[in-house]
Design a protein around this motif. Structure first.
Motif, PDB file in Angstrom:
ATOM      1  N   ASN A  63       0.898  -1.272   0.071  1.00  0.00           N
ATOM      2  CA  ASN A  63      -0.113   0.003  -0.003  1.00  0.00           C
ATOM      3  C   ASN A  63       0.977   1.110   0.090  1.00  0.00           C
ATOM      4  N   LYS A  64       1.332   1.684  -1.276  1.00  0.00           N
ATOM      5  CA  LYS A  64       2.432   2.606  -1.170  1.00  0.00           C
ATOM      6  C   LYS A  64       2.012   3.844  -0.402  1.00  0.00           C
ATOM      7  N   GLU A  65       0.666   4.275  -0.636  1.00  0.00           N
ATOM      8  CA  GLU A  65       0.486   5.624   0.001  1.00  0.00           C
ATOM      9  C   GLU A  65       0.637   5.534   1.594  1.00  0.00           C
ATOM     10  N   PHE A  66      -0.070   4.366   2.003  1.00  0.00           N
ATOM     11  CA  PHE A  66       0.285   4.348   3.501  1.00  0.00           C
ATOM     12  C   PHE A  66       1.606   3.941   3.820  1.00  0.00           C
ATOM     13  N   SER A  67       2.416   3.319   3.044  1.00  0.00           N
ATOM     14  CA  SER A  67       3.817   3.087   3.360  1.00  0.00           C
ATOM     15  C   SER A  67       4.652   4.379   3.575  1.00  0.00           C
ATOM     16  N   LEU A  68       4.500   5.169   2.613  1.00  0.00           N
ATOM     17  CA  LEU A  68       5.323   6.403   2.720  1.00  0.00           C
ATOM     18  C   LEU A  68       4.941   7.146   4.021  1.00  0.00           C
ATOM     19  N   ARG A  69       3.712   7.086   4.409  1.00  0.00           N
ATOM     20  CA  ARG A  69       3.156   7.879   5.612  1.00  0.00           C
ATOM     21  C   ARG A  69       3.970   7.296   6.820  1.00  0.00           C
ATOM     22  N   CYS A  70       4.163   5.864   6.658  1.00  0.00           N
ATOM     23  CA  CYS A  70       4.849   5.319   7.700  1.00  0.00           C
ATOM     24  C   CYS A  70       6.285   5.393   7.782  1.00  0.00           C
ATOM     25  N   LEU A  71       7.006   5.372   6.653  1.00  0.00           N
ATOM     26  CA  LEU A  71       8.181   5.615   6.462  1.00  0.00           C
ATOM     27  C   LEU A  71       8.753   7.119   7.064  1.00  0.00           C
ATOM     28  N   GLU A  72       7.780   7.932   6.535  1.00  0.00           N
ATOM     29  CA  GLU A  72       8.272   9.435   6.977  1.00  0.00           C
ATOM     30  C   GLU A  72       8.021   9.577   8.584  1.00  0.00           C
ATOM     31  N   ALA A  73       7.057   9.004   9.172  1.00  0.00           N
ATOM     32  CA  ALA A  73       6.738   9.188  10.467  1.00  0.00           C
ATOM     33  C   ALA A  73       7.717   8.549  11.245  1.00  0.00           C
ATOM     34  N   THR A  74       8.315   7.625  10.810  1.00  0.00           N
ATOM     35  CA  THR A  74       9.639   6.847  11.538  1.00  0.00           C
ATOM     36  C   THR A  74      10.874   7.645  11.410  1.00  0.00           C
ATOM     37  N   GLU A  75      11.204   8.341  10.184  1.00  0.00           N
ATOM     38  CA  GLU A  75      12.191   9.147   9.954  1.00  0.00           C
ATOM     39  C   GLU A  75      12.236  10.257  10.819  1.00  0.00           C
ATOM     40  N   LYS A  76      10.795  10.811  11.112  1.00  0.00           N
ATOM     41  CA  LYS A  76      10.741  12.186  11.820  1.00  0.00           C
ATOM     42  C   LYS A  76      11.057  11.975  13.135  1.00  0.00           C
ATOM     43  N   LYS A  77      10.771  10.661  13.716  1.00  0.00           N
ATOM     44  CA  LYS A  77      11.249  10.259  15.022  1.00  0.00           C
ATOM     45  C   LYS A  77      12.499  10.190  15.089  1.00  0.00           C
ATOM     46  N   GLY A  78      13.541  10.353  14.139  1.00  0.00           N
ATOM     47  CA  GLY A  78      14.845  10.035  14.190  1.00  0.00           C
ATOM     48  C   GLY A  78      15.684   8.877  14.095  1.00  0.00           C
ATOM     49  N   TYR A  79      14.786   8.071  13.194  1.00  0.00           N
ATOM     50  CA  TYR A  79      15.613   6.932  12.712  1.00  0.00           C
ATOM     51  C   TYR A  79      16.019   6.907  11.343  1.00  0.00           C
ATOM     52  N   ALA A  80      17.015   6.326  11.368  1.00  0.00           N
ATOM     53  CA  ALA A  80      17.877   6.393   9.734  1.00  0.00           C
ATOM     54  C   ALA A  80      17.066   5.752   8.761  1.00  0.00           C
ATOM     55  N   ARG A  81      17.172   6.553   7.697  1.00  0.00           N
ATOM     56  CA  ARG A  81      16.094   5.895   6.499  1.00  0.00           C
ATOM     57  C   ARG A  81      16.945   4.504   5.780  1.00  0.00           C
ATOM     58  N   ASP A  82      18.168   4.368   6.158  1.00  0.00           N
ATOM     59  CA  ASP A  82      18.601   3.020   5.459  1.00  0.00           C
ATOM     60  C   ASP A  82      18.406   1.740   6.382  1.00  0.00           C
ATOM     61  N   LEU A  83      17.640   1.984   7.321  1.00  0.00           N
ATOM     62  CA  LEU A  83      17.513   0.621   8.016  1.00  0.00           C
ATOM     63  C   LEU A  83      16.376  -0.353   7.473  1.00  0.00           C
ATOM     64  N   CYS A  84      16.128  -1.454   8.091  1.00  0.00           N
ATOM     65  CA  CYS A  84      15.206  -2.268   7.473  1.00  0.00           C
ATOM     66  C   CYS A  84      13.955  -1.577   7.249  1.00  0.00           C
ATOM     67  N   SER A  85      13.335  -1.756   5.782  1.00  0.00           N
ATOM     68  CA  SER A  85      12.149  -1.015   5.492  1.00  0.00           C
ATOM     69  C   SER A  85      10.993  -1.773   6.057  1.00  0.00           C
ATOM     70  N   TYR A  86      11.165  -2.956   6.328  1.00  0.00           N
ATOM     71  CA  TYR A  86       9.945  -3.581   7.026  1.00  0.00           C
ATOM     72  C   TYR A  86       9.834  -2.774   8.389  1.00  0.00           C
ATOM     73  N   MET A  87      10.938  -2.811   9.136  1.00  0.00           N
ATOM     74  CA  MET A  87      10.906  -2.349  10.437  1.00  0.00           C
ATOM     75  C   MET A  87      10.493  -0.864  10.511  1.00  0.00           C
ATOM     76  N   ARG A  88      10.882  -0.224   9.426  1.00  0.00           N
ATOM     77  CA  ARG A  88      10.434   1.187   9.460  1.00  0.00           C
ATOM     78  C   ARG A  88       8.805   1.325   9.209  1.00  0.00           C
ATOM     79  N   ASN A  89       8.618   0.610   8.125  1.00  0.00           N
ATOM     80  CA  ASN A  89       6.895   0.432   7.961  1.00  0.00           C
ATOM     81  C   ASN A  89       6.110   0.106   9.268  1.00  0.00           C
ATOM     82  N   TYR A  90       6.614  -1.031   9.777  1.00  0.00           N
ATOM     83  CA  TYR A  90       6.093  -1.447  11.045  1.00  0.00           C
ATOM     84  C   TYR A  90       5.926  -0.407  12.211  1.00  0.00           C
ATOM     85  N   TRP A  91       7.131   0.302  12.276  1.00  0.00           N
ATOM     86  CA  TRP A  91       7.082   1.232  13.291  1.00  0.00           C
ATOM     87  C   TRP A  91       6.231   2.402  13.222  1.00  0.00           C
TER      88      TRP A  91
END
Lengths: 384, 434
Positions: free
Chosen positions: B73-101
């Protein structure tokens, strides 16, 4: 770049030379002793066992030079450090090694080992499955068994037994090194530390490259000189540096030229390497296993609790740290995951942080601007 | 070479059932509390049969398939990834993990409603990110009890009693911890039942994959993703074991009747690592050339458990039940379970890419492949580890290799047009035309 610290350089000349001329040292050591040399990729390798076998363990580190030889071997999403290390092997800069070994740690550095094993032939190669669950009571018994296998493999290669007495002696020499290093580092707690962060890093890095007997003798001499050493160099802001593997002397030197001194670190090229002793144990391998399981952990093994956080805070308190530089090798996942929690803990304790991402070479000019701004911010805190 | 239809094809009869089982799994997790049950979260590789001993109302949310569902679900995924990055987590970490967080941070469940907080975390650790993933989940959720089992004891070819003991001792601790954490009494009968289901389902999945050695292949990899997923969700559950029995029968039928996955099969490939979940259409693009992926070490060995057969081929591992072993108690169940899991093909490459290369060459030979597509997957350090050495090893063994970079769960790192261009060039080198 000339040192900016304005201290007598000869005090640390021995250590610096050992680091810079590591290959020369190793070759001479071999000639002198007739012993074998094993390169290791991670500080979880129980060096005591190698040393007891008459082997010189030397840590494989990078060169901080741009290189183009590892691209076919390690995908670029892995850390620059692991690629830099492999490059040294592919370029033949460790041609004096008789063997290589790694103790299981992160996936990144493991690839330097597995590619080296295939493309840079050596007589001996060993992967030690160092447990990850170091907070489990079952990690030590498991590691004892693994050390027995490692010892047997070494004995088979060397064609002789590694006697308990030799292990006991190696442990004593290594513990002595740790105690001496502790004493050097304790001096940094003082208001006016008699050594800089750069010099401290030289001491630890060289200890990973030379015979510990010789290093101990040099440390004893150093301690005598440090007791009398006075410095007209202002300490400035007291900093801590922590994060991934870091042997970037140039960066440390740059920061310390900006009105600051690194008084402590949490690095595997610093305190994490020597912080814990092997405690006396009638079973030598059990004592060694216990030490490596209970040492200050790499974040890849620091779970389910984050034990590094209280340890780092305690270091910051003891060494009266005013600010912390949190660095990481680019793409270093274990540190990246810990960084937000660690930064929060430091900030909550009133210690401001500057985060920097390192590559094989660091942009000294850009980093200097950021470091100066950080130091300015910390100095403003002192005013108000 | 002609690209005309050579084989008959037909949709899978059990396709709908696979889809239903998957959705039921996510629905059961969300509604577990309404039904008085417990929810736990952990990786797809975790010893999922063990929490089953707490009762039949204990359900899980496995992390990687959930991260993949978000990625789709690309739209939701992008929101998840951005929320994780905003929290200070690196963009190159496991992308499943970043989607999940991100799903936790946004408090949105990709299947609808708020994110259902787990009651406890039950994980295993072989990749650097495994245990650390759930440290952060616990942080984000304000503290959730967390237990994790270290399985990184070395490759299965070097398995020894002390290695199995290390796992089993942690499992016993884990059961004590589960009782203490949940306040429930542990039921060994339920454990034994779940372990047996897992032996059945993971062996059966390997048997299904082995049927793809046939020409034409009865399945292609895009379809297999929707089937293997059940083994990543609920491998210990009877519903999965039963479904794989049914699927095996149907795939056997397809082989017997010559029913192909694609009618114009003429170029057999395998992939590697997770696909870019938001761009599965690339598999359909391949079919225009008569090319299909018959699977991969990832699809075969992430869930499937394999062994060397007497004729030297690779086939499903014989379950303890089929060996006539009667599982009588907790310790025996855990011991067999540990040994079973340690032989998982996808755990072997963590120690050496050269072991993985050997397995890939074996697949290439036994599945009659013409080439290999390696996904240099920036989203997963665990499965991309050593991939460059795999490429060298496969080339040395004489297999044409196409490497492409991407990310299984972060669409910002996948260039669809460029990958298709690269695939065109690869097909040209193999003398394949649309």
């Amino acid at each position: 770049m000339a040192s900016q610290v304005g201290l007598d350089q000869e005090t640390f000349e021995t250590f610096r030379n050992w680091r810079i001329k590591r290959a020369e040292y190793a070759k001479q050591w071999k000639e002198r002793t007739g012993g074998k040399i094993i390169g290791y990729f991670c500080t979880y390798v129980p060096e005591e066992l190698l040393y007891a076998a008459g082997i010189l363990p030397v840590r494989i580190l990078g060169s901080h030079e741009v290189q183009d030889v590892t691209e076919p071997h390690i995908f670029a999403m892995f850390c620059p450090f692991c690629r830099d290390c492999l490059a040294q092997g592919l370029k033949g800069r460790f041609d004096y090694l008789d063997g290589i070994t790694i103790a299981q740690s992160c996936l990144h550095i493991r690839q330097s080992y597995t590619s080296w094993e295939k493309h840079v032939p050596v007589d001996f190669s060993y992967y030690l499955p160092m447990p990850h669950h170091v907070q489990s009571k079952h990690a030590v018994p498991f590691l004892i068994k693994e050390l027995e296998l490692f010892k047997a493999k070494l004995e088979q290669w060397l064609g002789r037994k590694i006697e308990d007495k030799a292990i006991e002696e190696a442990v004593e020499i290594y513990n002595r090194n740790r105690q001496l290093m502790w004493r050097v580092f304790e001096l940094r707690q003082g208001e006016s530390p008699p050594l800089t962060g750069e010099e401290a890093m030289e001491v630890v890095l060289s200890s990973q490259m030379v015979d510990k007997r010789e290093h101990n003798a040099a440390l004893e001499k150093l301690l005598g000189r440090l007791a009398e050493r006075t410095t007209d160099r202002p300490t400035g802001t007291r900093l801590m540096i922590l994060g991934s593997e870091d042997d970037d002397i140039e960066f440390i030197r740059m920061v310390e030229s900006c009105g600051a001194t690194f008084v402590i670190d949490d690095h595997c090229t610093g305190t994490r390497y020597f912080w814990n002793n092997v405690e006396p144990n009638s079973n030598q391998l059990a004592g060694i296993a216990e030490r490596y399981v209970k040492r200050v952990p790499c974040p890849s093994k620091d779970w389910p609790e984050r034990t590094r956080v209280p340890h780092v805070l305690e270091l910051a308190r003891k060494y009266d740290v005013q600010g912390a530089i949190v660095m990481q090798q680019k793409f270093c996942d274990p540190h990246e995951i810990d960084t937000p929690a660690l930064t929060k803990a430091l900030n909550d304790a009133g210690i401001k942080t500057l985060f920097l991402e390192f590559d094989v070479t660091v942009p000294i000019g850009q980093f200097k601007v950021r470091v100066e701004a950080f130091l300015e911010m910390l100095q403003e805190d002192d005013l108000f | 070479m002609s690209n005309k239809a050579k084989y008959k094809t037909a949709p899978l009869k059990c396709w709908k059932k696979a889809k239903e089982l998957r959705l039921k799994y996510y629905d059961d997790y969300a509604k577990a509390h309404e039904r008085g049950g417990l929810r736990w979260a952990g990786g797809a590789w975790t010893f999922s049969a063990i929490p089953s001993g707490l009762g039949e109302d204990v359900v899980s949310l496995t992390s990687e398939p959930y991260g993949a569902s978000i990625a789709y679900n690309k739209e939701f995924s992008l929101r998840c990834l951005e929320a994780t990055e905003k929290k200070g987590y690196a963009r190159d970490l496991c992308s499943y993990m970043r989607n999940y967080w991100g799903s936790i941070l946004l408090d949105e469940y990709v299947f609808g409603g708020p994110f259902p907080k787990p009651d406890f975390l039950w994980q295993d650790h072989i990749c650097c990110s495994h245990a650390k993933w759930y440290q952060v989940v616990s942080d984000l959720e304000g503290g959730i009890p967390h237990f994790c089992i270290d399985v990184a004891v070395g490759p299965y070819e070097e398995v020894a009693p002390h290695k199995v003991d290390y796992l089993v001792a942690q499992m016993h601790d884990g059961i004590e911890w589960l009782e203490k954490t949940t306040g429930r009494k542990y039921n060994d009968e339920l454990l034994i039942e779940a372990v047996k289901n897992e032996f059945r389902s993971t062996s059966k999945w390997a048997e299904i994959c082995a049927l793809n050695k046939n020409i034409p292949a009865p399945l292609e990899e895009k379809t297999m993703y929707s089937l293997y997923v059940l083994g990543t969700l609920n491998k210990h559950d009877k519903s999965t074991a039963d479904f794989y029995d049914e699927l095996r029968d149907e795939v056997q039928e397809r082989v017997a009747e010559g029913i192909a996955a694609i009618p114009n099969e003429r170029c057999r490939l395998m992939s590697d690592t997770q696909p870019p979940w938001g761009f599965l259409s690339i598999f359909r693009y391949m079919e225009q050339f008569g090319a299909l992926s018959v699977g991969s070490l990832y699809t075969f060995g992430l869930v499937g458990i394999w062994e060397d057969k007497p004729d030297g081929t690779w086939g499903p591992r014989t379950t303890p039940m089929d060996q006539g072993i009667e599982i009588k108690d907790r310790d025996q169940a855990l011991r067999l379970y540990a040994d079973w899991m340690l032989s998982k093909p996808e755990w072997q490459h963590f120690y050496s890419p050269h072991i993985k290369t050997e397995m890939m060459i074996r697949i290439a030979k036994e599945w009659h492949l013409d080439g290999v597509m390696l996904h240099y997957n920036r989203g997963c350090e665990g499965l991309s580890v050593g991939i460059a050495e795999n490429r060298l090893g496969l080339i040395e063994a004489g297999y044409p290799v196409m490497a492409f970079e991407g990310n299984m769960g972060d669409e910002r790192e996948f260039d669809e047009a460029r990958v298709k261009d690269r695939f065109d060039a690869f097909m040209e080198t193999l003398d394949m035309k649309k």
